[in-house]
Design a protein around this motif. Structure first.
Motif, PDB file in Angstrom:
ATOM      1  N   GLN A 139      72.968 -18.079 -28.668  1.00 59.16           N
ATOM      2  CA  GLN A 139      72.848 -18.405 -30.090  1.00 59.16           C
ATOM      3  C   GLN A 139      73.021 -19.909 -30.310  1.00 59.16           C
ATOM      4  N   SER A 140      73.927 -20.519 -29.574  1.00 60.65           N
ATOM      5  CA  SER A 140      74.122 -21.967 -29.677  1.00 60.65           C
ATOM      6  C   SER A 140      72.863 -22.715 -29.262  1.00 60.65           C
ATOM      7  N   LEU A 141      72.203 -22.247 -28.214  1.00 60.19           N
ATOM      8  CA  LEU A 141      70.947 -22.869 -27.784  1.00 60.19           C
ATOM      9  C   LEU A 141      69.866 -22.731 -28.849  1.00 60.19           C
ATOM     10  N   GLU A 142      69.766 -21.550 -29.437  1.00 59.30           N
ATOM     11  CA  GLU A 142      68.789 -21.338 -30.506  1.00 59.30           C
ATOM     12  C   GLU A 142      69.071 -22.254 -31.687  1.00 59.30           C
ATOM     13  N   ASN A 143      70.338 -22.363 -32.068  1.00 54.15           N
ATOM     14  CA  ASN A 143      70.713 -23.260 -33.166  1.00 54.15           C
ATOM     15  C   ASN A 143      70.381 -24.707 -32.820  1.00 54.15           C
ATOM     16  N   TYR A 144      70.660 -25.095 -31.591  1.00 52.31           N
ATOM     17  CA  TYR A 144      70.393 -26.465 -31.142  1.00 52.31           C
ATOM     18  C   TYR A 144      68.889 -26.765 -31.230  1.00 52.31           C
ATOM     19  N   GLU A 145      68.088 -25.805 -30.748  1.00 52.62           N
ATOM     20  CA  GLU A 145      66.631 -26.005 -30.759  1.00 52.62           C
ATOM     21  C   GLU A 145      66.070 -26.058 -32.170  1.00 52.62           C
ATOM     22  N   GLU A 146      66.729 -25.403 -33.106  1.00 51.48           N
ATOM     23  CA  GLU A 146      66.297 -25.413 -34.506  1.00 51.48           C
ATOM     24  C   GLU A 146      66.861 -26.610 -35.257  1.00 51.48           C
ATOM     25  N   GLY A 147      67.648 -27.433 -34.588  1.00 47.49           N
ATOM     26  CA  GLY A 147      68.184 -28.648 -35.204  1.00 47.49           C
ATOM     27  C   GLY A 147      69.444 -28.429 -36.021  1.00 47.49           C
ATOM     28  N   GLU A 148      70.101 -27.312 -35.827  1.00 49.63           N
ATOM     29  CA  GLU A 148      71.328 -27.047 -36.604  1.00 49.63           C
ATOM     30  C   GLU A 148      72.526 -27.695 -35.976  1.00 49.63           C
TER      31      GLU A 148
END
Length: 148
Positions: A139-148
């Motif tokens: 989830q952290s990777l997904e957030n990172y990739e989305e710029g969060e």
């Protein structure tokens, strides 16, 4: 060890573990690679709607080029059929063949047995904690990739 050093250790360890798990799977599975098996398994779990190379890449979390390369090899071995989509002439439709379904069925139990052997040192609680931590990292990777 400082937090940053621990975080860097985690990233390095996961990278090394990824390579080791690939070798593990390649040692258990004949004819196709562990990554190819994993792709077949994920495709088999996708919804029944028409599967395109793009939808598979999105589902798997990789690039269209990586999926296309693996599918080309799997098609040559008779595990998938790739053809033009009837719904969208620009898209390539992907279907698992009977050979793929048979392979997945034949190696389900042997792979599960070897996986159980691999995790013998872990208690049920450690497995639960590990799963939770990996989900959080994903989830952290997904957030990172989305710029969060």
């Amino acid at each position: 060890m400082y937090r940053t050093e621990k975080e860097e250790f985690i990233i390095g360890a996961i990278s090394l573990l990824s390579n080791g798990l690939t070798r593990f799977g390649d040692g258990v599975l004949p004819e196709i690679t562990f990554r190819q098996w994993f792709l077949l398994m994920l495709i088999s779990r996708m919804d029944e709607e028409e599967k395109s190379i793009n939808s598979i890449a999105e589902y798997v979390g990789t690039t269209r080029q990586n999926v296309k390369k693996m599918l080309t090899s799997l098609e040559a071995k008779g595990y998938v059929a790739v053809s033009r989509s009837r719904q969208d002439a620009r898209a390539l439709k992907v279907e698992l063949t009977q050979k793929a379904y048979q392979y997945l069925a034949d190696y389900d139990e042997p792979l599960a047995n070897e996986t159980n052997r691999l995790f013998l040192l872990f208690s049920d609680e450690e497995i639960e904690s590990f799963v939770s931590s990996l989900k959080k990292l994903r989830q952290s990777l997904e957030n990172y990739e989305e710029g969060e």
